[in-house]
Design a protein around this motif. Sequence first.
Motif, PDB file in Angstrom:
ATOM      1  N   SER A   1      42.665  32.444  32.965  1.00 48.83           N
ATOM      2  CA  SER A   1      42.653  33.346  31.554  1.00 48.83           C
ATOM      3  C   SER A   1      43.364  34.571  31.600  1.00 48.83           C
ATOM      4  CB  SER A   1      41.286  33.033  31.103  1.00 48.83           C
ATOM      5  OG  SER A   1      40.519  33.815  31.469  1.00 48.83           O
ATOM      6  N   LEU A   2      43.145  35.123  32.929  1.00 51.16           N
ATOM      7  CA  LEU A   2      43.673  36.757  33.081  1.00 51.16           C
ATOM      8  C   LEU A   2      45.139  37.013  33.259  1.00 51.16           C
ATOM      9  CD1 LEU A   2      40.284  37.149  35.381  1.00 51.16           C
ATOM     10  CD2 LEU A   2      40.519  38.109  32.912  1.00 51.16           C
ATOM     11  N   ASN A   3      45.330  38.038  32.862  1.00 54.23           N
ATOM     12  CA  ASN A   3      46.740  38.462  33.210  1.00 54.23           C
ATOM     13  C   ASN A   3      46.688  39.350  34.456  1.00 54.23           C
ATOM     14  OD1 ASN A   3      48.191  37.147  31.547  1.00 54.23           O
ATOM     15  ND2 ASN A   3      47.791  38.168  30.107  1.00 54.23           N
ATOM     16  N   ALA A   4      45.504  40.062  34.385  1.00 51.30           N
ATOM     17  CA  ALA A   4      45.493  41.219  35.755  1.00 51.30           C
ATOM     18  C   ALA A   4      43.872  41.179  35.957  1.00 51.30           C
ATOM     19  CB  ALA A   4      45.574  42.410  34.784  1.00 51.30           C
ATOM     20  N   PHE A   5      43.730  41.486  37.323  1.00 51.72           N
ATOM     21  CA  PHE A   5      42.499  41.788  37.858  1.00 51.72           C
ATOM     22  C   PHE A   5      42.355  42.555  39.212  1.00 51.72           C
ATOM     23  CE2 PHE A   5      44.077  37.678  39.008  1.00 51.72           C
ATOM     24  CZ  PHE A   5      44.232  37.803  40.232  1.00 51.72           C
ATOM     25  N   ILE A   6      41.494  43.147  39.512  1.00 53.60           N
ATOM     26  CA  ILE A   6      41.084  43.821  40.646  1.00 53.60           C
ATOM     27  C   ILE A   6      40.323  42.848  41.786  1.00 53.60           C
ATOM     28  CG2 ILE A   6      40.020  45.917  41.932  1.00 53.60           C
ATOM     29  CD1 ILE A   6      40.201  47.338  39.106  1.00 53.60           C
ATOM     30  N   VAL A   7      40.723  42.861  43.047  1.00 45.66           N
ATOM     31  CA  VAL A   7      40.077  42.068  43.863  1.00 45.66           C
ATOM     32  C   VAL A   7      39.342  43.321  44.980  1.00 45.66           C
ATOM     33  CG1 VAL A   7      40.036  40.328  45.837  1.00 45.66           C
ATOM     34  CG2 VAL A   7      41.750  40.144  43.798  1.00 45.66           C
TER      35      VAL A   7
END
Length: 169
Positions: A68-74
């Motif tokens: 559901s996400l287009n962008a994230f930080i790991v």
Amino acid sequence: MSKIGILVASSNNNLKLGQKLAQMAKDKGVQVEFIDLVSLNLPLYNTIEEEKNGIPQEAKELAQKILSLNAFIVVAPEYNGVMPPVLNNAIAWTSRATEDWRDAFNEKFVGIATHSGGGGAKVLQAMRIQFQHLGANILAREILTSYDKPLNEEVANNMISQLAKLSEI
């Protein structure tokens, strides 16, 4: 409204870093999906486990959140020069819980971050290689904090702003 995910693979200083990044994003009006990979307590992935018990519900839910996400930080610590087992395990289960093993990460925009007591450059490199292999677009700038090097909030805000803008696509 922009929405980014923050995936954290630690219960200590990296969890605190992830929480700080989440708060900074919220302060900028960005919606956050905070995912604590440790608390999912996924079983260790192996084909026998999957054949015997199937894909855990937690892994299916994780895959749906990431899809559901287009962008994230790991955010992950360095373990023996690479990624921590909890992150690698979550990636393995996620790749099995989707139709195609790259679905959850392909064409996503990813920022990488670590708090490390022993350098941290190797985990950032390992995450960059892993997520690129999965088809993600990794931001050039990364976040590396340590006991002697606090968070550079300008870099963090820039990462959050970039990901927020890219998440609108």
